[in-house]
Motif scaffolding. Structure first.
Motif, short mmCIF file in Angstrom:
data_model
loop_
_atom_site.label_atom_id
_atom_site.label_comp_id
_atom_site.label_asym_id
_atom_site.label_seq_id
_atom_site.Cartn_x
_atom_site.Cartn_y
_atom_site.Cartn_z
N LEU A 138 -8.60 -12.52 -1.25
CA LEU A 138 -7.22 -12.25 -1.67
C LEU A 138 -6.61 -11.15 -0.81
CD1 LEU A 138 -4.90 -12.65 -3.63
CD2 LEU A 138 -6.08 -11.20 -5.28
N VAL B 215 -0.33 -3.28 -1.15
CA VAL B 215 -1.27 -4.05 -1.96
C VAL B 215 -2.48 -4.46 -1.11
CG1 VAL B 215 -1.57 -6.24 -3.18
CG2 VAL B 215 0.50 -4.90 -3.57
N SER C 229 -6.39 -3.01 -1.72
CA SER C 229 -7.48 -3.95 -2.03
C SER C 229 -8.53 -3.92 -0.92
CB SER C 229 -6.94 -5.36 -2.24
OG SER C 229 -6.19 -5.78 -1.14
N ASN D 3 -10.66 -0.64 -1.31
CA ASN D 3 -11.52 -0.83 -2.48
C ASN D 3 -12.72 -1.72 -2.12
OD1 ASN D 3 -11.62 -0.33 -5.45
ND2 ASN D 3 -11.60 -2.56 -5.55
N ILE E 115 -6.25 3.73 -9.77
CA ILE E 115 -4.83 3.31 -9.80
C ILE E 115 -4.49 2.64 -11.13
CG2 ILE E 115 -3.13 1.78 -8.69
CD1 ILE E 115 -4.48 2.58 -6.03
N SER F 282 4.78 -1.44 -9.90
CA SER F 282 4.17 -1.53 -8.56
C SER F 282 2.71 -1.09 -8.62
CB SER F 282 4.92 -0.63 -7.57
OG SER F 282 6.29 -0.95 -7.57
N LEU F 283 2.43 0.02 -9.32
CA LEU F 283 1.05 0.49 -9.45
C LEU F 283 0.19 -0.56 -10.16
CD1 LEU F 283 1.36 4.24 -10.58
CD2 LEU F 283 0.67 3.37 -8.36
N ILE G 217 0.59 -3.78 -10.22
CA ILE G 217 0.32 -4.91 -9.32
C ILE G 217 -0.79 -4.55 -8.33
CG2 ILE G 217 1.32 -6.35 -7.48
CD1 ILE G 217 3.99 -6.09 -9.10
N VAL G 218 -0.69 -3.35 -7.77
CA VAL G 218 -1.73 -2.88 -6.83
C VAL G 218 -3.10 -2.89 -7.53
CG1 VAL G 218 -2.55 -0.88 -5.55
CG2 VAL G 218 -0.15 -1.50 -5.43
N ILE H 279 -4.33 -6.62 -8.19
CA ILE H 279 -4.78 -7.35 -6.98
C ILE H 279 -6.13 -6.80 -6.51
CG2 ILE H 279 -4.24 -7.91 -4.57
CD1 ILE H 279 -2.48 -9.29 -6.75
N SER H 280 -6.27 -5.47 -6.50
CA SER H 280 -7.55 -4.92 -6.05
C SER H 280 -8.66 -5.30 -7.04
CB SER H 280 -7.46 -3.40 -5.87
OG SER H 280 -7.02 -2.79 -7.06
#
Lengths: 310, 310
Positions: free
Chosen positions: A179, A232, A236, A239, B183, B228-229, B231-232, B235-236
């Motif tokens: 992703l 984003v 990711s 991480n 996050i 926004s945070l 979503i970040v 995704i991670s």
């Protein structure tokens, strides 16, 4: 163009309205030049200079707006530098440094170049037009600088992608399955499209003004979206990298879950990137900090909008 | 309040200006009610109703604005539903379903509740005020609905966090060490603070109007930043989960790098979340789609701003 000049010359001499409807209204201490200079690349010489220094409460309000902009801008610069320092330190100190030989040292270029190009240079290039110091000047040099910074950001990002593709290919690892990679490649591809379209629409002199007017809000919105995608992708990626690099009992390192210094540095880098992105998006979204020739209240209430707004 | 009523009653009957400076200007087909109803929770009964249906080019322009809003809003709803379906399907079909017993089935509540609460409900709750259908009506019920949707989103997010903390504790795995968790916890903590402050400032009747005026832009900006945070973090988290779950030769699954159907579903979920977030942020950032009592041109040019703007 005539409308712009007339409009500038017909500004009342009295104190500006609280709505801040022109550059001088919001930033009364900047040097006024001809309207031809502000917002168009076709201008030649400045026609008139004027310096106003008023101390009314409205001016203090505006001064506060300038100060809060520069606080955000300095924060943006400081966070950007911190991101670059952190990502370089991490890969130099803890990941073995840099090379271009298909080894993990080649991979290390990937985070460094993506953070420097796709986040820090990109973000600073995006807020260039918001700096009030540039507003009284011809727009063309700033447009060229914006395009140049963005091109450098794009080149660094593409080289950063090449670094990871080469590394994967050398190890026979498939590309573009995670992703993180899907979002990262989408961000870079959209960035490349945005740059080419930006060049064709806003820099090539023969592109019609109507097209510029139509595409400018799209360009600005896509700009912010690309930065969001980049953040984003970076978070990711960091991480994922920390989980891969800091496994239990691997090469003597402490696992990620024990939060060794490398993990704290990597996490801190992530937090700095998110903070940098939020400051840039804050600057971009504040209408008071837009370059005046593109602010809605300047275009919606005057014939300027019908003639030129790019 | 008097100013608001006078202002509304004194609106010219002729065609509205292209600058769209009031609700009716931008959305001429909506029902007009008293100013007391629009933008204040202290109103009682509607005072007047009026329906305008003009077919001038300006109206067509405005109608296009309504249509484009509803396209974005439907996209937002559609993407939100798709996100919830995808995350439920993934955890039910591929990850073994749900339980609350410290097993991996308990962990499965984490992605489902975070995506549903912190992304989908939160995003839809944030754009509620932007729906033009609500503009001619008393603001209070919509304010209460906004607060209720956000509270539900917050509760789901907190339960989602409890699911992963319990799962980690049962396995003696440390909490809050990864960048994803840093996050994610920051997003949820800021969301909780935002909700409590929102309640205290915008719903408690005794809070002063001046405080509401001061804090409203901060509330809106923090709202977008928290999304926004989130979503970040999501995704991670999805990226990390797919790497953990789809390892080579583990429980007969194909590795992530071979992109088995589960990986495609997980990646698709990530793309849908990013698309949902961009649509929500687009809706929030478009000044034409702001509820009129809070739009800058409504407050900057009238005494309303000095009396009430929340």
């Amino acid at each position: 163009m005539q409308h712009m000049q007339q409009r500038q010359q017909m500004q009342p001499a009295g104190p500006p309205s609280p709505s801040c409807s022109s550059t001088s209204d919001c930033f009364p201490l900047i040097i006024h030049r001809s309207a031809a200079e502000c917002g168009s690349e076709t201008s030649a010489e400045p026609e008139k200079h004027e310096v106003r220094a008023e101390n009314s409460p409205t001016d203090l309000f505006r001064m506060r707006s300038i100060v809060s902009f520069y606080v955000c801008f300095l924060l943006c610069l400081g966070l950007g530098v911190s991101c670059v320092v952190c990502v370089c330190l991490w890969n130099k100190q803890w990941r073995g440094g840099f090379a271009w030989d298909g080894s993990p040292k080649q991979f290390n270029w990937h985070p460094v170049l993506m953070v420097t190009g796709l986040i820090v240079l990109y973000g600073n290039g995006a807020v260039l037009y918001r700096v009030p110091l540039t507003w009284g000047q011809n727009k063309l040099p700033w447009k060229l600088l914006h395009a140049a910074v963005m091109l450098l950001a794009l080149v660094l990002s593409v080289v950063g992608l090449c670094a990871v593709f080469d590394f994967h290919n050398a190890k026979n690892t498939p590309n573009l399955y995670s992703l993180h990679s899907w979002i990262g490649i989408a961000a870079t591809a959209l960035f490349a499209m945005q740059w080419v379209l930006g060049l064709a629409v806003f820099l090539v002199p023969c592109s019609p003004i109507s097209l510029r007017k139509l595409l400018k809000p799209v360009h600005v919105w896509f700009g912010g979206s690309i930065l969001s995608l980049s953040i984003v992708a970076c978070i990711s990626g960091i991480n994922e990298k920390l989980f891969f690099a800091l496994k239990r009992n691997t090469s003597g390192t402490q696992p990620y879950s024990k939060l060794p210094p490398e993990a704290v540095l990597g996490n801190t880098l992530g937090v700095l990137i998110v903070a940098f992105g939020l400051v840039v998006l804050k600057i971009l979204s504040n209408p008071k900090w837009q370059r005046p020739d593109s602010r809605p209240e300047d275009t919606a209430y005057t014939p300027l909008f019908q003639e030129e707004n790019e």
